[in-house]
Design a protein around this motif. Structure first.
Motif, short mmCIF file in Angstrom:
data_model
loop_
_atom_site.label_atom_id
_atom_site.label_comp_id
_atom_site.label_asym_id
_atom_site.label_seq_id
_atom_site.Cartn_x
_atom_site.Cartn_y
_atom_site.Cartn_z
N ASP A 162 1.00 -1.24 -0.16
CA ASP A 162 0.09 -0.07 -0.10
C ASP A 162 1.02 1.39 0.03
O ASP A 162 0.66 2.11 -0.76
N GLY A 163 1.90 1.38 0.78
CA GLY A 163 2.84 2.39 1.09
C GLY A 163 3.34 2.55 -0.33
O GLY A 163 3.74 3.70 -0.82
N VAL A 164 4.02 1.62 -0.87
CA VAL A 164 4.80 1.89 -2.13
C VAL A 164 4.02 2.54 -3.37
O VAL A 164 4.19 3.34 -3.97
N SER A 165 2.70 1.74 -3.36
CA SER A 165 1.83 2.19 -4.38
C SER A 165 1.48 3.48 -4.36
O SER A 165 1.18 4.42 -5.22
N ARG A 166 1.21 3.93 -2.95
CA ARG A 166 0.63 5.41 -2.54
C ARG A 166 1.82 6.17 -2.99
O ARG A 166 1.94 7.43 -3.65
N LEU A 167 3.11 5.90 -2.71
CA LEU A 167 4.17 6.86 -2.93
C LEU A 167 4.50 6.97 -4.60
O LEU A 167 4.82 8.26 -4.99
N GLU A 168 4.17 5.91 -5.20
CA GLU A 168 4.59 5.98 -6.55
C GLU A 168 3.48 6.85 -7.19
O GLU A 168 3.69 7.47 -8.16
N HIS A 169 2.13 6.76 -6.51
CA HIS A 169 1.05 7.57 -7.17
C HIS A 169 1.30 8.90 -6.98
O HIS A 169 1.27 9.86 -7.78
N LEU A 170 1.79 9.26 -5.67
CA LEU A 170 2.08 10.61 -5.46
C LEU A 170 3.18 11.25 -6.37
O LEU A 170 3.26 12.44 -6.73
N HIS A 171 4.28 10.25 -6.77
CA HIS A 171 5.39 10.73 -7.53
C HIS A 171 4.84 11.18 -8.86
O HIS A 171 5.11 12.12 -9.63
N ASP A 172 3.99 10.25 -9.54
CA ASP A 172 3.27 10.45 -10.88
C ASP A 172 2.46 11.32 -10.85
O ASP A 172 2.21 11.91 -11.94
N HIS A 173 1.55 11.52 -9.82
CA HIS A 173 0.18 12.40 -9.97
C HIS A 173 0.19 13.40 -9.14
O HIS A 173 -0.78 14.42 -8.94
N GLY A 174 1.05 13.91 -8.13
CA GLY A 174 1.04 14.90 -7.04
C GLY A 174 -0.01 14.39 -6.03
O GLY A 174 -0.65 13.28 -6.16
N SER A 175 -0.34 15.39 -5.05
CA SER A 175 -0.94 14.96 -3.96
C SER A 175 -2.49 15.02 -4.45
O SER A 175 -2.89 15.71 -5.15
N ALA A 176 -3.25 14.13 -3.94
CA ALA A 176 -4.50 13.74 -4.08
C ALA A 176 -5.26 12.99 -2.81
O ALA A 176 -4.26 12.79 -2.09
N PRO A 177 -6.48 12.82 -2.60
CA PRO A 177 -7.00 12.47 -1.50
C PRO A 177 -6.42 10.65 -1.48
O PRO A 177 -6.34 10.28 -0.24
N HIS A 178 -5.97 10.31 -2.54
CA HIS A 178 -5.50 8.74 -2.68
C HIS A 178 -4.11 8.91 -2.06
O HIS A 178 -3.72 7.78 -1.41
N ALA A 179 -3.48 9.90 -2.32
CA ALA A 179 -1.93 9.73 -1.65
C ALA A 179 -1.51 11.30 -1.48
O ALA A 179 -1.44 12.00 -2.60
N PHE A 180 -1.03 11.72 -0.40
CA PHE A 180 -0.63 13.44 -0.32
C PHE A 180 0.38 13.41 0.79
O PHE A 180 0.96 12.57 1.47
N THR A 181 0.68 14.77 0.80
CA THR A 181 1.53 15.23 1.71
C THR A 181 1.12 16.10 2.80
O THR A 181 0.14 16.23 2.94
N PHE A 182 1.98 16.31 3.86
CA PHE A 182 1.54 17.14 4.90
C PHE A 182 1.27 18.58 4.48
O PHE A 182 0.17 19.30 4.68
N HIS A 183 1.83 19.13 3.59
CA HIS A 183 1.75 20.48 2.72
C HIS A 183 0.36 20.59 1.88
O HIS A 183 -0.03 21.57 1.73
N HIS A 184 0.13 19.44 1.37
CA HIS A 184 -1.04 19.31 0.40
C HIS A 184 -1.78 18.08 0.73
O HIS A 184 -1.81 17.03 0.02
N SER A 185 -2.45 18.39 2.02
CA SER A 185 -2.85 17.11 2.64
C SER A 185 -4.81 17.21 2.37
O SER A 185 -5.14 18.14 1.98
N PHE A 186 -5.33 16.12 2.88
CA PHE A 186 -6.66 15.98 2.45
C PHE A 186 -7.42 15.32 3.88
O PHE A 186 -6.55 14.84 4.46
N ALA A 187 -8.50 15.78 4.20
CA ALA A 187 -9.61 15.03 5.19
C ALA A 187 -9.75 13.81 4.78
O ALA A 187 -9.86 13.54 3.53
N PRO A 188 -10.17 12.86 5.48
CA PRO A 188 -10.79 11.64 5.31
C PRO A 188 -11.75 11.55 4.20
O PRO A 188 -11.79 10.56 3.37
N GLU A 189 -12.55 12.44 4.05
CA GLU A 189 -13.65 12.59 3.20
C GLU A 189 -13.20 13.07 1.90
O GLU A 189 -13.96 13.15 0.76
#
Length: 183
Positions: A141-168
Motif C-alpha cells: 500500500d505504501g509503495v503504491s501510494r508513494l509511486e502515485h504521489l510521484h506520478d500524479h502529485g497530492s490527491a486524496p488517495h496519496a498526499f503530503t502534509f503540505h498538500h493534505s486531505f481530510a478523510p472525506e
C-alpha cells in the motif's frame, strides 16, 4: 474513525551493514527517534518485523503489515549485506500528531542531517493516506501510494502534509506556519 497511514522511504548512501561511524550514528539516532515517536500523542502503531535483524527487511516476517516491498526506483541491494534503504510504515490518529512527531524534537534534528545519510532524489520520501478504523496498511500500500504521489502529485488517495486531505477527500490544511518546512 479513519486513521492516517504514513509511509516513508529513503535510499541510503551506504548499505545498512556498513561498519563505519556514519551508519552507526544513523542507527543510534534512529533507535532514539523510534522510542520517542512511539510515545508521541496520536501514535498508534508501526510495522515491525518479528525478530528481524539490522538490514533484514526483505526476508523478514512483517505479519499483518504484509510482504516487504520497495518503490520501483530503488535499485540497490536486497540482501542483509547490500540493502541501502530506510523505510517506515505507521498509523496515526490524525494529521497534526503525525506532522508534529515528524517535524519537532529528535526526528526534526535527524531530518536536518538527512543528507549525511540519504541520497538526494527526485522522488518523494513520504506519503500519507487515510485508512478505515481497524485496517492495517501494508508495505505494498505504501509503495503504491508513494509511486502515485510521484506520478500524479497530492490527491486524496496519496498526499503530503503540505498538500493534505481530510478523510472525506476535501483539502485540509495544517496551520500555514507549520507547513513552511518545505515537506
Amino acid at each position: 474513525m479513519p486513521h492516517l497511514a504514513l509511509y516513508t522511504f529513503g535510499v541510503l548512501q551506504l548499505p545498512l551493514a556498513d561498519p563505519g561511524p556514519l551508519t552507526r550514528e544513523f542507527y543510534d539516532r534512529g533507535e532514539a527517534v523510534y522510542r520517542k515517536i512511539g510515545q508521541h500523542p496520536g501514535y498508534l502503531a508501526r510495522a515491525e518485523a518479528a525478530g528481524g535483524d539490522r538490514g533484514m527487511l526483505f526476508e523478514a516476517d512483517w505479519g499483518a503489515w504484509g510482504e516487504f516491498a520497495v518503490p520501483t526506483w530503488y535499485d540497490k541491494g536486497r540482501t542483509v549485506e547490500t540493502t541501502a534503504l530506510a523505510t517506515t510504515l505507521s498509523l496515526w490518529t490524525d494529521l497534526r500528531p503525525a506532522f508534529d512527531a515528524v517535524y519537532t524534537g529528535l526526528h526534526r534534528e535527524a531530518l536536518n542531517r538527512r543528507y549525511d545519510w540519504f541520497e538526494r532524489s527526485g522522488h518523494p520520501n513520504y506519503v500519507c493516506w487515510w485508512v478505515s478504523d481497524g485496517v492495517i496498511p501494508t508495505w505494498q500500500d505504501g509503495v503504491s501510494r508513494l509511486e502515485h504521489l510521484h506520478d500524479h502529485g497530492s490527491a486524496p488517495h496519496a498526499f503530503t502534509f503540505h498538500h493534505s486531505f481530510a478523510p472525506e477527500g476535501t483539502p485540509a490544511r495544517l496551520k500555514e506556519a507549520a507547513c513552511r518546512t518545505g515537506h
